[in-house]
Design a protein around this motif. Sequence first.
Motif, short mmCIF file in Angstrom:
data_model
loop_
_atom_site.label_atom_id
_atom_site.label_comp_id
_atom_site.label_asym_id
_atom_site.label_seq_id
_atom_site.Cartn_x
_atom_site.Cartn_y
_atom_site.Cartn_z
N ARG A 130 1.67 2.90 3.63
CA ARG A 130 2.60 1.70 4.68
C ARG A 130 3.90 2.11 3.73
O ARG A 130 5.37 1.73 5.08
CB ARG A 130 1.71 0.36 4.60
N HIS A 174 0.73 -1.02 0.05
CA HIS A 174 -0.04 0.25 0.17
C HIS A 174 0.83 1.04 -0.06
O HIS A 174 2.02 1.21 0.89
CB HIS A 174 -1.19 0.16 1.29
N HIS A 224 -2.38 2.30 9.55
CA HIS A 224 -1.75 1.60 8.80
C HIS A 224 -0.83 0.63 9.40
O HIS A 224 0.33 -0.22 9.13
CB HIS A 224 -1.14 2.86 7.75
#
Lengths: 105, 105
Positions: free
Chosen positions: A24, A21, A55
Amino acid sequence: MTGKQKAIIEAKANVLKALGHPTRLWMAEQLENGEKCVCELAEFIDADFSTISKHLSVLKQAGVVMDEKRGKQVYYKLKVPCILKYMSCVEAVIRAQAEERAVIL
Amino acid sequence: MTGKQKAIIEAKANVLKALGHPTRLWMAEQLENGEKCVCELAEFIDADFSTISKHLSVLKQAGVVMDEKRGKQVYYKLKVPCILKYMSCVEAVIRAQAEERAVIL
DNA sequence: TTGTTATTTGGTCATTTAACCAAGCATTTA
DNA sequence: TAAATGCTTGGTTAAATGACCAAATAACAA
């Protein structure tokens, strides 16, 4: 495949997924130069504090980072720094992709 | 962060995300020893053929694999083989995790 | 040409994810 | 002790994901 092999591949996939992601991955890259508190990371991320916190907890769950509370702040750092050594190869992948798309367009 | 930097991190995250599923990671690992047709991969995966095909297309989209049709079959292979060199580090992560959990339990 | 094999595509549905907001909990400062 | 700071947790919601089935396509075989 044995149950153990299956468990291993699931755990590995989970690590990759955690890094999969943009926010992240960016956070993990920031931690390459040493620990940072949540507030330092948050400074550059345009998202709610709760989103950022979640996160980080995904990264922690996956074993990518560890945290430590000192005073009012919580510091995060990479648990296994080699995790980012990989990126040169990932970059090779996206470079190849980009070239290909450039040819197509 | 510039728009370009953002695009790069998104592309990298996308590669990791593609590998962040047990079935897809397993497939990528199978391709480490050379190309395989879909049917060879499918032999060991307990899922619908359409599911397998879609997983492969995710890997392809991300730039991890490439495909080639020969006769009735479609062969897949790694596009940038270094993508799996990483796994030794990912394994270090999950080993650390396992040890930690063992201590907790 | 018709059928068969290998794979992909489209549709549906349950589950997971990621975002936000509000509220909660420590810790420090006033 | 009260207020403020730094972060996490719980709840809600929209969007993405992953599974299956059915149907489409493409190449070869009969």
